[in-house]
Design a protein around this motif. Structure first.
Motif, PDB file in Angstrom:
ATOM      1  N   ALA A 175      15.506 -24.003  -6.201  1.00 13.39           N
ATOM      2  CA  ALA A 175      15.231 -23.453  -7.534  1.00 13.39           C
ATOM      3  C   ALA A 175      14.115 -22.404  -7.507  1.00 13.39           C
ATOM      4  CB  ALA A 175      14.884 -24.586  -8.493  1.00 13.39           C
ATOM      5  N   CYS A 176      13.068 -22.647  -6.723  1.00 14.65           N
ATOM      6  CA  CYS A 176      11.960 -21.683  -6.678  1.00 14.65           C
ATOM      7  C   CYS A 176      12.412 -20.344  -6.095  1.00 14.65           C
ATOM      8  CB  CYS A 176      10.767 -22.248  -5.904  1.00 14.65           C
ATOM      9  SG  CYS A 176      11.082 -22.627  -4.157  1.00 14.65           S
ATOM     10  N   GLU A 231      14.454  -8.510 -12.199  1.00 14.75           N
ATOM     11  CA  GLU A 231      13.815  -8.018 -13.432  1.00 14.75           C
ATOM     12  C   GLU A 231      12.809  -6.907 -13.130  1.00 14.75           C
ATOM     13  OE1 GLU A 231      14.670  -8.800 -16.582  1.00 14.75           O
ATOM     14  OE2 GLU A 231      16.281  -9.955 -15.636  1.00 14.75           O
ATOM     15  N   HIS A 286      22.817 -19.711  -7.707  1.00  8.31           N
ATOM     16  CA  HIS A 286      22.557 -21.097  -8.087  1.00  8.31           C
ATOM     17  C   HIS A 286      23.381 -22.038  -7.198  1.00  8.31           C
ATOM     18  CE1 HIS A 286      21.255 -24.304 -10.706  1.00  8.31           C
ATOM     19  NE2 HIS A 286      22.490 -24.776 -10.687  1.00  8.31           N
ATOM     20  N   GLU A 295      15.608 -19.176  -6.251  1.00  6.66           N
ATOM     21  CA  GLU A 295      16.459 -18.583  -7.280  1.00  6.66           C
ATOM     22  C   GLU A 295      15.595 -17.879  -8.326  1.00  6.66           C
ATOM     23  OE1 GLU A 295      20.034 -19.793 -10.397  1.00  6.66           O
ATOM     24  OE2 GLU A 295      18.975 -21.389  -9.315  1.00  6.66           O
ATOM     25  N   GLN A 296      14.526 -18.539  -8.752  1.00  9.71           N
ATOM     26  CA  GLN A 296      13.629 -17.949  -9.752  1.00  9.71           C
ATOM     27  C   GLN A 296      12.973 -16.683  -9.205  1.00  9.71           C
ATOM     28  OE1 GLN A 296      13.317 -18.779 -12.988  1.00  9.71           O
ATOM     29  NE2 GLN A 296      12.043 -16.951 -13.151  1.00  9.71           N
ATOM     30  N   ALA A 297      12.532 -16.702  -7.968  1.00  4.35           N
ATOM     31  CA  ALA A 297      11.907 -15.521  -7.359  1.00  4.35           C
ATOM     32  C   ALA A 297      12.904 -14.362  -7.270  1.00  4.35           C
ATOM     33  CB  ALA A 297      11.359 -15.865  -5.975  1.00  4.35           C
ATOM     34  N   SER A 319      25.804 -15.161  -8.882  1.00  2.00           N
ATOM     35  CA  SER A 319      24.834 -16.239  -9.033  1.00  2.00           C
ATOM     36  C   SER A 319      24.555 -16.895  -7.680  1.00  2.00           C
ATOM     37  CB  SER A 319      25.369 -17.296  -9.996  1.00  2.00           C
ATOM     38  OG  SER A 319      24.521 -18.431 -10.002  1.00  2.00           O
ATOM     39  N   ILE A 354      15.490 -13.887  -9.339  1.00  5.99           N
ATOM     40  CA  ILE A 354      15.665 -13.409 -10.712  1.00  5.99           C
ATOM     41  C   ILE A 354      14.506 -12.504 -11.107  1.00  5.99           C
ATOM     42  CG2 ILE A 354      15.668 -14.156 -13.144  1.00  5.99           C
ATOM     43  CD1 ILE A 354      17.270 -16.672 -12.134  1.00  5.99           C
ATOM     44  N   GLU A 355      13.286 -12.923 -10.766  1.00 10.86           N
ATOM     45  CA  GLU A 355      12.105 -12.115 -11.077  1.00 10.86           C
ATOM     46  C   GLU A 355      12.151 -10.780 -10.340  1.00 10.86           C
ATOM     47  OE1 GLU A 355       8.813 -14.697 -10.164  1.00 10.86           O
ATOM     48  OE2 GLU A 355       9.275 -16.023 -11.866  1.00 10.86           O
TER      49      GLU A 355
END
Length: 161
Positions: free
Chosen positions: A147-148, A158, A142, A150-152, A140, A154-155
């Motif tokens: 946050a942006c 995926e 985190h 971290e989200q990028a 992780s 994760i994407e």
């Protein structure tokens, strides 16, 4: 007007970087956060994505502008009419490296000064390369990146599945 430049690869930008940007934004009238474009090296995120993520992460800082550049930092600074480089220092190792860089910049352009800010102790272990390694092995990120970012990440994970 005191305009400073904080440059780096920011691949990815970390909370340690963000701390330096936030503190620098209080010290200078304008802070230019510049993503160095190294054409010979493929990054974790493309330069354009890093600029977009940095723009999003620094949106709460009204006197911060994000851009990218290639070439000598002294040329960029002269184009932007900036006379101060802001650098974050995590350790003695960072200081030794940054000191040599500052001397070279001083040699190339004597009117440019370098300002060093010590990283907050709670971010002293955070580096972009460390974040990439943690992510690569499924850990992780985190609390290490905005946050942006971290989200990028994760994407990105995926999309690779």
């Amino acid at each position: 007007m005191k305009r400073a430049v904080c440059s780096g690869s920011f691949d990815p930008v970390t909370l340690g970087h963000m701390d330096i940007f936030e503190r620098g934004s209080r010290m200078f009238d304008e802070l230019l956060v510049c993503v160095f474009r190294n054409e010979g090296k493929q990054g974790f995120f493309p330069v354009e994505k890093r600029v977009a993520l940095l723009t999003q992460a620094t949106a709460h800082l009204p006197n911060v502008r994000v851009m990218s550049f290639a070439g000598l930092i002294t040329d960029f600074m002269q184009q932007q009419q900036a006379s101060i480089i802001l650098r974050g220092i995590r350790s003695v190792k960072d200081l030794e490296y940054e000191e040599n860089e500052a001397y070279m910049i001083r040699h190339l352009c004597p009117e440019i000064d370098t300002v060093f800010l010590l990283t907050r102790p709670d971010y002293s272990y955070v580096s972009s390369s460390g974040v990439r390694e943690v992510f690569h092995f499924g850990g992780s990120v985190h609390g290490l990146v905005p946050a942006c970012v971290e989200q990028a990440m994760i994407e990105m994970k995926e999309e690779r599945k």
